[in-house]
Motif scaffolding. Structure first.
Motif, mmCIF file in Angstrom:
data_model
loop_
_atom_site.group_PDB
_atom_site.id
_atom_site.type_symbol
_atom_site.label_atom_id
_atom_site.label_comp_id
_atom_site.label_asym_id
_atom_site.label_seq_id
_atom_site.Cartn_x
_atom_site.Cartn_y
_atom_site.Cartn_z
ATOM 1 N N VAL A 34 0.814 -1.219 0.000
ATOM 2 C CA VAL A 34 0.000 0.000 0.000
ATOM 3 C C VAL A 34 0.845 1.265 0.000
ATOM 4 C CG1 VAL A 34 -1.923 -1.156 1.115
ATOM 5 C CG2 VAL A 34 -0.191 -0.026 2.523
ATOM 6 N N LEU A 35 2.131 1.141 0.256
ATOM 7 C CA LEU A 35 3.005 2.313 0.296
ATOM 8 C C LEU A 35 3.769 2.522 -1.011
ATOM 9 C CD1 LEU A 35 4.486 1.953 3.905
ATOM 10 C CD2 LEU A 35 2.526 3.313 3.154
ATOM 11 N N ALA A 36 3.625 1.621 -1.957
ATOM 12 C CA ALA A 36 4.356 1.723 -3.227
ATOM 13 C C ALA A 36 3.836 2.898 -4.052
ATOM 14 C CB ALA A 36 4.210 0.427 -4.012
ATOM 15 N N PRO A 37 4.685 3.479 -4.896
ATOM 16 C CA PRO A 37 4.229 4.571 -5.773
ATOM 17 C C PRO A 37 3.125 4.099 -6.708
ATOM 18 C CG PRO A 37 6.631 4.430 -5.739
ATOM 19 C CD PRO A 37 6.125 3.196 -5.049
ATOM 20 N N ARG A 38 2.224 5.003 -7.060
ATOM 21 C CA ARG A 38 1.122 4.710 -7.962
ATOM 22 C C ARG A 38 1.448 5.213 -9.373
ATOM 23 N NH1 ARG A 38 0.184 2.662 -3.533
ATOM 24 N NH2 ARG A 38 -1.771 2.843 -2.358
ATOM 25 N N GLU A 39 0.707 4.719 -10.346
ATOM 26 C CA GLU A 39 0.788 5.243 -11.697
ATOM 27 C C GLU A 39 -0.232 6.367 -11.882
ATOM 28 O OE1 GLU A 39 2.755 4.642 -14.381
ATOM 29 O OE2 GLU A 39 4.001 3.405 -13.071
ATOM 30 N N ASN A 40 -0.051 7.127 -12.954
ATOM 31 C CA ASN A 40 -0.998 8.197 -13.301
ATOM 32 C C ASN A 40 -2.200 7.543 -13.968
ATOM 33 O OD1 ASN A 40 -2.233 10.607 -13.959
ATOM 34 N ND2 ASN A 40 -0.958 10.965 -15.766
ATOM 35 N N ALA A 41 -3.146 7.076 -13.141
ATOM 36 C CA ALA A 41 -4.199 6.197 -13.631
ATOM 37 C C ALA A 41 -5.539 6.544 -13.004
ATOM 38 C CB ALA A 41 -3.836 4.746 -13.332
ATOM 39 N N VAL A 42 -6.594 6.083 -13.666
ATOM 40 C CA VAL A 42 -7.950 6.379 -13.215
ATOM 41 C C VAL A 42 -8.860 5.210 -13.586
ATOM 42 C CG1 VAL A 42 -8.576 7.571 -15.367
ATOM 43 C CG2 VAL A 42 -9.779 8.143 -13.251
ATOM 44 N N PRO A 158 -5.698 14.434 -18.172
ATOM 45 C CA PRO A 158 -4.494 14.407 -17.327
ATOM 46 C C PRO A 158 -3.948 13.006 -17.077
ATOM 47 C CG PRO A 158 -6.202 15.796 -16.343
ATOM 48 C CD PRO A 158 -6.842 15.012 -17.442
ATOM 49 N N TYR A 159 -4.705 11.973 -17.381
ATOM 50 C CA TYR A 159 -4.318 10.610 -17.021
ATOM 51 C C TYR A 159 -3.739 9.853 -18.214
ATOM 52 C CZ TYR A 159 -7.110 11.460 -12.832
ATOM 53 O OH TYR A 159 -7.613 11.987 -11.665
ATOM 54 N N LYS A 160 -2.847 8.923 -17.883
ATOM 55 C CA LYS A 160 -2.254 8.053 -18.899
ATOM 56 C C LYS A 160 -2.982 6.702 -18.949
ATOM 57 C CE LYS A 160 2.133 5.611 -19.935
ATOM 58 N NZ LYS A 160 2.197 5.922 -21.378
ATOM 59 N N TRP A 161 -3.213 6.093 -17.791
ATOM 60 C CA TRP A 161 -3.793 4.761 -17.721
ATOM 61 C C TRP A 161 -5.264 4.826 -17.321
ATOM 62 C CZ3 TRP A 161 -0.748 0.897 -19.388
ATOM 63 C CH2 TRP A 161 0.648 1.090 -19.376
ATOM 64 N N TYR A 162 -6.045 3.888 -17.817
ATOM 65 C CA TYR A 162 -7.437 3.791 -17.379
ATOM 66 C C TYR A 162 -7.823 2.327 -17.208
ATOM 67 C CZ TYR A 162 -9.289 2.106 -21.843
ATOM 68 O OH TYR A 162 -9.569 1.335 -22.942
ATOM 69 N N ASN A 263 -15.583 -4.630 -22.261
ATOM 70 C CA ASN A 263 -16.251 -4.332 -20.997
ATOM 71 C C ASN A 263 -15.256 -4.285 -19.847
ATOM 72 O OD1 ASN A 263 -18.134 -5.511 -22.938
ATOM 73 N ND2 ASN A 263 -19.656 -5.277 -21.326
ATOM 74 N N PHE A 264 -14.154 -5.002 -20.005
ATOM 75 C CA PHE A 264 -13.008 -4.893 -19.097
ATOM 76 C C PHE A 264 -11.807 -4.527 -19.948
ATOM 77 C CE2 PHE A 264 -9.081 -6.268 -17.343
ATOM 78 C CZ PHE A 264 -9.181 -6.196 -15.961
ATOM 79 N N GLU A 265 -11.208 -3.401 -19.631
ATOM 80 C CA GLU A 265 -9.952 -2.993 -20.269
ATOM 81 C C GLU A 265 -9.094 -2.288 -19.239
ATOM 82 O OE1 GLU A 265 -10.952 -1.844 -24.907
ATOM 83 O OE2 GLU A 265 -11.240 -0.312 -23.379
ATOM 84 N N ILE A 266 -7.827 -2.573 -19.242
ATOM 85 C CA ILE A 266 -6.832 -1.741 -18.566
ATOM 86 C C ILE A 266 -5.823 -1.390 -19.639
ATOM 87 C CG2 ILE A 266 -5.054 -1.589 -16.793
ATOM 88 C CD1 ILE A 266 -6.643 -3.582 -15.128
ATOM 89 N N ALA A 267 -5.700 -0.110 -19.946
ATOM 90 C CA ALA A 267 -4.905 0.237 -21.125
ATOM 91 C C ALA A 267 -4.286 1.618 -20.991
ATOM 92 C CB ALA A 267 -5.768 0.158 -22.380
ATOM 93 N N ASP A 268 -3.376 1.872 -21.896
ATOM 94 C CA ASP A 268 -2.633 3.123 -21.984
ATOM 95 C C ASP A 268 -3.387 4.063 -22.923
ATOM 96 O OD1 ASP A 268 -0.838 5.174 -22.407
ATOM 97 O OD2 ASP A 268 0.857 3.871 -22.886
ATOM 98 N N MET A 269 -3.955 5.127 -22.377
ATOM 99 C CA MET A 269 -4.692 6.064 -23.224
ATOM 100 C C MET A 269 -3.784 6.802 -24.189
ATOM 101 S SD MET A 269 -7.821 7.681 -20.964
ATOM 102 C CE MET A 269 -6.927 7.899 -19.422
ATOM 103 N N ASP A 270 -2.498 6.890 -23.886
ATOM 104 C CA ASP A 270 -1.582 7.543 -24.814
ATOM 105 C C ASP A 270 -1.467 6.774 -26.126
ATOM 106 O OD1 ASP A 270 -1.165 9.589 -23.059
ATOM 107 O OD2 ASP A 270 0.797 8.906 -22.376
ATOM 108 N N TRP A 271 -1.709 5.462 -26.094
ATOM 109 C CA TRP A 271 -1.741 4.713 -27.347
ATOM 110 C C TRP A 271 -2.938 5.151 -28.185
ATOM 111 C CZ3 TRP A 271 -5.109 0.208 -28.516
ATOM 112 C CH2 TRP A 271 -4.931 -0.213 -29.840
#
Length: 384
Positions: A34-42, A158-162, A263-271
């Motif tokens: 829980v203390l690890a850095p997070r990604e720029n994600a939403v 503002p986000y990279k990942w979703y 219906n389920f995706e985890i992806a890089d919006m920059d792509w």
């Protein structure tokens, strides 16, 4: 069968890589860092006010299995103004920051160039022919929005990942790690859980349009692209005659209709934000198939990924248990790795533990549907 035909079919063979290109990010249970850095994600949910109970169910499930440890923000999108009841209920159960956004008018609706009456005639024809959701105008708007516009919503910029979450879904395994961090670490761009066969009636000309674009721009075929193809068994010069049957390219080779269920995706919006993807979406949008047919965002994303990405840039989240009826992804639990007396997860006994399992406290019946088995087995050939 002629030697030429055999060679043609062999040219589309999916060749297994010399080393694994996609391994599970996690096997069994572990204490969440829980203390690890997070990604720029939403986390993103597109919903309607009337779907409040389904949205509550999904977010409660996601919080229980993942977000109570990582607290990623959640953005809810709606083409109408949000009702207070929806805002209040979802704010109460989310552990991260919550935002309720209305989709800008220019992103939801017919494209400017389109004749609305002709489009509605096309949708009425689809309804009469029994095309699933073919007569629902809002569904066509949704498919177009998710195919090529969602990543430009101001609140998402503002986000990279979703992580796309739908109403009325359930997460049935604990997710004790951060998928966004894992995607970034392993240089992945698109992640999925379920792969299905597309409904043929919804996309009669889509594959031909995509392959015409691929040919025009001289985009080379790859091992990943070949996972989507059923080569024609006819010899030359008769092979191109097969192109008249639909869902085939100009040479007569067919799309096998497999696609990643978005219906389920985890992806890089920059792509999605690359000019390469934008040009591809604009080409499809100008064709009108989002309305004159019922092109879904799932096949659009899937064919784009197969065309533009490397196999190693995709990830199959086979450790994440996911249910959106009638389909599911149900991992088996890893033997001896369920942390039966964990304070984090709570005490308990978990069955269906096997040595080859990878799940963490999955509670489901591991019986995927036949289309899922067919497509997952086909696609996984490119990974290992």
């Amino acid at each position: 069968m002629s030697a030429e035909t055999l060679f043609h079919i062999y040219s589309y063979e999916v060749k297994r890589p010399s080393r694994p290109l996609d391994e599970p990010f996690n096997r069994g249970c572990r204490e969440p860092d829980v203390l690890a850095p997070r990604e720029n994600a939403v986390i993103v949910m597109l919903a309607r006010n009337r779907e409040r109970q389904g949205a509550v169910q999904s977010i409660k499930s996601l919080e229980k299995q993942f977000n109570r440890w990582f607290h990623y923000p959640i953005i809810f999108l709606n083409d109408d103004p949000w009702e207070e009841a929806f805002i209040n209920d979802l704010t109460k159960i989310a552990s991260g920051n919550v935002t309720f956004e209305q989709i800008p008018k220019g992103m939801w609706g017919f494209p400017e160039w389109m004749d609305h009456d002709l489009a509605r005639q096309g949708m009425k024809r689809q309804e009469d022919e029994g095309v699933l959701y073919g007569g629902l105008e809002s569904y066509h708007h949704m498919c177009r929005f998710n195919s090529g516009l969602f990543f430009d919503v101001p609140a998402l910029k503002p986000y990279k990942w979703y992580w796309r979450v739908e109403p009325d879904v359930e997460f049935i395994c604990a997710i004790p790690y951060d998928p966004f961090v894992a995607m970034a670490k392993h240089k992945k761009k698109y992640g999925f859980t379920v792969a299905l066969l597309e409904l043929r009636q919804t996309v009669p000309t889509l594959f031909r349009k995509v392959t015409d674009y691929k040919a025009k721009h001289k985009i080379p075929s790859t091992n990943l692209w070949n996972t989507m193809i059923n080569p024609s068994w006819l010899p030359q010069p008769f092979r191109p005659l097969m192109s008249r049957l639909g869902n085939r390219d100009a040479s007569g080779d067919a799309w096998n209709l497999c696609h990643f269920w978005s219906n389920f995706e985890i992806a890089d919006m920059d792509w999605f934000r690359t000019q390469e993807y934008r040009d591809f979406f604009e080409y499809l949008d100008l064709d009108g198939g989002f309305y004159f047919e019922r092109w879904g965002d799932a096949p659009i994303h899937s064919l784009a990924a197969a065309m533009f990405l490397k196999a190693e840039e995709l990830h199959h989240f086979e450790d994440i248990g996911y249910v959106h009826h009638p389909f599911q992804s149900c991992p088996k639990n890893k033997l001896g790795a369920q942390m039966a007396f964990s304070k984090t997860f709570g005490a308990g006994y978990w069955d269906k533990e096997v040595s080859s399992g990878i799940g963490c406290r999955c509670a489901c019946n591991p019986r995927p549907t036949l289309p899922d088995l067919v497509c997952i087995d086909r696609i996984k050939q490119v990974f290992r």
